[in-house]
Scaffold this active site. Structure first.
Site, PDB file in Angstrom:
ATOM      1  N   ASN A   8     -12.208  29.557  42.710  1.00  0.00           N
ATOM      2  CA  ASN A   8     -12.208  28.140  42.317  1.00  0.00           C
ATOM      3  C   ASN A   8     -11.023  27.485  43.022  1.00  0.00           C
ATOM      4  OD1 ASN A   8     -12.171  25.670  41.077  1.00  0.00           O
ATOM      5  ND2 ASN A   8     -11.609  26.438  39.041  1.00  0.00           N
ATOM      6  N   LYS A  10     -10.289  24.427  43.215  1.00  0.00           N
ATOM      7  CA  LYS A  10      -9.802  23.207  42.538  1.00  0.00           C
ATOM      8  C   LYS A  10      -9.569  22.090  43.578  1.00  0.00           C
ATOM      9  CE  LYS A  10      -8.071  26.142  38.916  1.00  0.00           C
ATOM     10  NZ  LYS A  10      -7.197  26.325  37.784  1.00  0.00           N
ATOM     11  N   HIS A 106     -15.418  23.511  33.177  1.00  0.00           N
ATOM     12  CA  HIS A 106     -14.075  24.066  33.355  1.00  0.00           C
ATOM     13  C   HIS A 106     -13.105  23.341  32.418  1.00  0.00           C
ATOM     14  CE1 HIS A 106     -10.223  25.128  35.079  1.00  0.00           C
ATOM     15  NE2 HIS A 106     -10.836  26.157  35.643  1.00  0.00           N
ATOM     16  N   GLU A 108     -10.245  22.227  32.792  1.00  0.00           N
ATOM     17  CA  GLU A 108      -9.551  21.060  33.365  1.00  0.00           C
ATOM     18  C   GLU A 108     -10.450  19.825  33.315  1.00  0.00           C
ATOM     19  OE1 GLU A 108      -8.395  23.060  36.962  1.00  0.00           O
ATOM     20  OE2 GLU A 108      -7.005  24.264  35.784  1.00  0.00           O
ATOM     21  N   GLU A 184     -12.437  31.860  30.157  1.00  0.00           N
ATOM     22  CA  GLU A 184     -11.106  31.532  30.662  1.00  0.00           C
ATOM     23  C   GLU A 184     -10.249  30.941  29.538  1.00  0.00           C
ATOM     24  OE1 GLU A 184     -11.214  30.622  35.166  1.00  0.00           O
ATOM     25  OE2 GLU A 184     -11.920  28.846  34.143  1.00  0.00           O
ATOM     26  N   GLY A 190      -3.415  29.492  35.343  1.00  0.00           N
ATOM     27  CA  GLY A 190      -2.283  29.035  36.151  1.00  0.00           C
ATOM     28  C   GLY A 190      -0.918  29.286  35.531  1.00  0.00           C
ATOM     29  N   SER A 228      -5.205  33.484  35.645  1.00  0.00           N
ATOM     30  CA  SER A 228      -4.101  34.249  36.225  1.00  0.00           C
ATOM     31  C   SER A 228      -4.509  35.648  36.722  1.00  0.00           C
ATOM     32  CB  SER A 228      -2.931  34.358  35.240  1.00  0.00           C
ATOM     33  OG  SER A 228      -2.392  33.067  34.984  1.00  0.00           O
TER      34      SER A 228
END
Ligand code: PGA
Length: 273
Positions: A8, A10, A106, A108, A184, A190, A228
């Site tokens: 991904n 991003k 996702h 985000e 996730e 991250g 991560s």
């Protein structure tokens, strides 16, 4: 079980020149550094890249003759037709760019774009109508994890599949080949923090059981872990039979770390064969 490792990207890389360089590294490493008789070359672990929308066509074209698939990171919930939806990209436009999959849900997007349950049901429907596979991302926040609400949260997030099937039972057959779940935990994305392999394994078992209850075609659904994942921890995740692969953010931006993660899942799968 077929393993998957998905990158991904991003909102990266910054320029199309950087995209070319990263793709060249990846394709060259796949073509030249993998000896012909290794598990990787036999494609046990499927690879997929999700670049940002602006780079979809170029990435799809570059990967056309490779075994690496290309996915969007999102599609518009207003994908039923063309029209006045400024800033959106429809499922049809994504498919036309050469991508064959899309990420959906996702964290985000849930956080920054207030992506709702209702809009995800629509997006799932539009993606499948365009024959795009869907990587549905789910996971709990730190507070929800601390409050031991993980399973409750993911059950609610997974219910988009149930609601989709209630509205469009004819989509049931698409789901066997075209649905991947990516678990996730938001707090692991991250941050360098990861749950234990045992925690991930138990959660994956729960996810597999839950989606298997929706319909026969979602029995044995692929469930990836994301958050991560890197070269150092991939082996441990890959060794657990409940973890079918990884959705990789930061470490997918270097061919070396992305392929090392893919190789960890190859090795683990090879041993199981
Ligand atoms: P990360 O991101 O690997 O950088 O934690 C994973 C993701 O958001 O898909």
């Amino acid at each position: 079980m077929q393993a998957w490792v998905i990158g991904n990207w991003k909102q990266n890389p910054a320029t199309s020149r950087d995209v070319d360089a990263l793709l060249n590294d990846l394709v060259t490493a796949l073509e030249t550094q993998v000896p012909a008789d290794t598990a990787l070359s036999k494609n046990r672990c499927k690879l997929m890249i999700a670049p940002s929308c602006i780079h979809l066509a170029a990435v799809s074209t570059r990967l056309k003759d490779s075994s690496v698939l290309c996915a969007a990171q999102n599609i518009s919930e207003h994908s039923a037709s063309t029209g006045a939806y400024t800033g959106d990209c429809s499922a049809q436009q994504v498919a036309d760019s050469g991508a064959t999959w899309t990420l959906l849900g996702h964290s985000e997007r849930r956080q920054y774009h207030k992506e709702s349950h209702h809009s995800l049901v629509k997006k799932l429907s539009h993606a499948l109508a365009q024959n795009l596979g869907v990587v549905l991302c789910i996971g709990e926040t730190q507070t929800q994890y601390d409050d031991k609400q993980t399973l409750e949260v993911i059950d609610t997030q997974l219910s988009v599949i149930k609601d989709l099937l209630a509205q469009q039972p004819e989509l049931v057959s698409s789901l066997s080949e075209q649905l991947i779940i990516a678990y996730e935990p938001v707090w692991a994305i991250g941050t360098g923090k990861v749950p234990t392999v045992e925690e991930v394994s138990k959660t994956h078992e729960h996810i597999k059981q839950t989606v298997a209850e929706f319909t026969k075609t979602t029995e044995g659904t692929t469930v990836l872990y994301g958050g991560s994942v890197n070269m150092a921890n991939a082996d441990a995740f890959a060794a657990d039979p409940m973890i079918d692969g990884a959705l990789v953010g930061g470490a997918s931006l270097k061919a070396e770390s992305f392929l090392a993660i893919a190789n960890a899942f190859n090795q683990a799968n090879t041993e199981l064969v």
